[in-house]
Design an enzyme around this catalytic site. Structure first.
Site: not given
Length: 456
Positions: A192, A194-195, A244
């Site tokens: 998912g 970056a966080g 992605c």
């Protein structure tokens, strides 16, 4: 009464440990049957699951999600079937080492809204292949469809007598629940934003996360661009650009640039050259340098509406010509929509530098697509750019994650190495969710070199 997140997660973990302990005792054949039915139920329900995913997330399109559900379930099961993942794996007669597969325990998986069906499916297939239980924490925009997919998987597992709670999914989604889950599980898989990936690596548990994508696609000078362009369009437009591994920039030889743009137009492309229109596209795709959430996974028509520009009916892809790379122009970064940025180069070295500059800004470590007949040029690009996958003469969106036609491990979780702040520089596979014990035998006949042989 105040919600107790830790107690809530502890119940999930306790159920998973009971299930995993029972599952650990079953045979390789039973394990493989469990893995097979997970893939098969997604394959059999591909249409329904695609429809509810689009309905809930408002991203992508149903036909491409159907294709994704069918293809990913097929290639992942094809890759897993028949491979040993329980008990003794092998013995190396030369080293005297015997390898024994063991489960890692309870896997926590953070799954995205861009792939809300196939990522829970593949994570579950990998986890169960190695005798593990798995708990999934879905993206808040995909709770219903991801939960339905897990319910279908569990119904099939129950039919073949598998322990209950091998696959669980949180029914209350929150950051606190996710934090508590990933700090209590044995291994974390994060697919998912970056966080979430950073949170996984900060969990205090072994973590397998993925970096940002920004696939740079280079067409080699002299390569038949009429072969390359349809593949590039297919990759950039698949599921309206939310994959992605989808192509993001097309870097073209200057001598063929106009002909390549004409080829895009011949296959449903709208080539944006006017500076005012380019600025409008930038504004539609990005807010403060980050993807505009209203553009993510939207059709070309919707992107044009957001930008306030007119495009021909039936346009498949918007091609934004650019002079500057991502340091200056956000169009050189990741775009979660069917828009591709076009560059021109005089020499292959210059083309590689364009790709490098874009990757340094975003997507370093992920993937590069290269269309070429020259093995010398393929090796040059491979040595020059820091990514984990080089996809040659293929649709990158559907090949970087493994396919029947290349040797990459089929997956939905693509590691990006230290370049992308990840622990693996390859596709996540079942082997990453396996502990291996090694028996080391005494080898008295091994040759021991003299000091002179070593240092002389």
């Amino acid at each position: 009464m105040e919600f107790d997140s830790k107690a809530y997660i502890d119940e999930y973990i306790a159920r998973a440990r009971v299930a995993q302990e029972a599952f650990e005792k079953i045979s390789q054949e039973q394990v493989d049957e469990a893995v097979k039915v997970i893939g098969k139920v997604v394959y059999d329900n591909a249409e329904f699951l695609a429809e509810i995913a689009v309905e809930e997330t408002a991203m992508g399109n149903v036909p491409d999600k159907i294709a994704k559900n069918k293809q990913k379930s097929k290639i992942i099961w094809n890759n897993l079937k028949g491979k040993k993942s329980r008990g003794i794996l092998d013995t190396d007669e030369t080293t005297g080492i015997t390898r024994i597969a063991k489960p890692v325990g309870v896997v926590a998986a953070i799954t995205p809204c861009t792939n809300p069906i196939v990522t829970p499916m593949s994570n579950s297939m990998f986890a169960l292949k190695c005798g593990n239980a798995i708990i999934i924490t879905p993206h808040h925009k995909a709770i219903k469809c991801s939960t339905k997919a897990v319910e279908l998987m569990n119904a099939e597992l129950a039919k073949i007598g598998m322990p209950e709670n091998l696959i669980q999914i949180l029914d209350v989604q929150s950051r606190e629940n996710t934090r508590n889950l990933i700090s209590a599980a044995d291994v974390v898989v994060a697919t998912g934003g970056a966080g979430m990936v950073n949170a996984a690596y900060s969990s205090g548990r072994p973590a397998l996360g993925v970096g940002a994508g920004n696939v740079q696609c280079i067409i080699d000078e002299g390569y038949d661009f009429k072969e390359a362009v349809p593949k590039i369009i297919t990759g950039r437009t698949f599921d309206y650009g939310i994959i992605c591994s989808g192509e993001q920039s097309v870097i073209c030889p200057e001598s063929d640039f106009d002909s390549i743009m004409a080829e895009f137009e011949a296959h449903g492309g709208y080539v944006v050259k006017d500076e005012a229109e380019l600025e409008a596209i930038r504004g539609a795709l990005f807010e403060d340098g980050k993807p505009n959430r209203h553009s993510v996974g939207q059709s070309p028509e919707n992107i044009a509406k957001l930008a306030g520009i007119q495009i021909p009916e039936g346009t498949k892809i918007i091609v934004a010509t650019a002079e500057a790379t991502a340091d200056v122009d956000p169009l050189g970064g990741e775009k979660m929509a069917p828009v591709i940025t076009a560059y021109k180069y005089k020499t292959l070295e210059e083309g590689v530098n364009i790709a490098r500059e874009n990757l340094e800004k975003e997507g370093k470590g992920h993937s590069v697509s290269f269309h070429s007949d020259s093995e010398e040029h393929i090796e040059y690009v491979g040595k020059e750019l820091c990514v984990s996958r080089f996809v040659i003469n293929q649709v990158c969106a559907s090949s970087a994650g493994g396919s029947f036609y290349n040797g990459l491990a089929p997956t939905n979780t693509l590691g990006c190495g230290s370049w992308g702040h990840n622990s693996i520089s390859e596709n996540l596979d079942y082997k990453h969710l396996m502990n291996v014990s090694r028996i080391a035998r005494y080898m008295p006949d091994n040759y021991v070199p003299t000091d002179e042989e070593l240092w002389g």
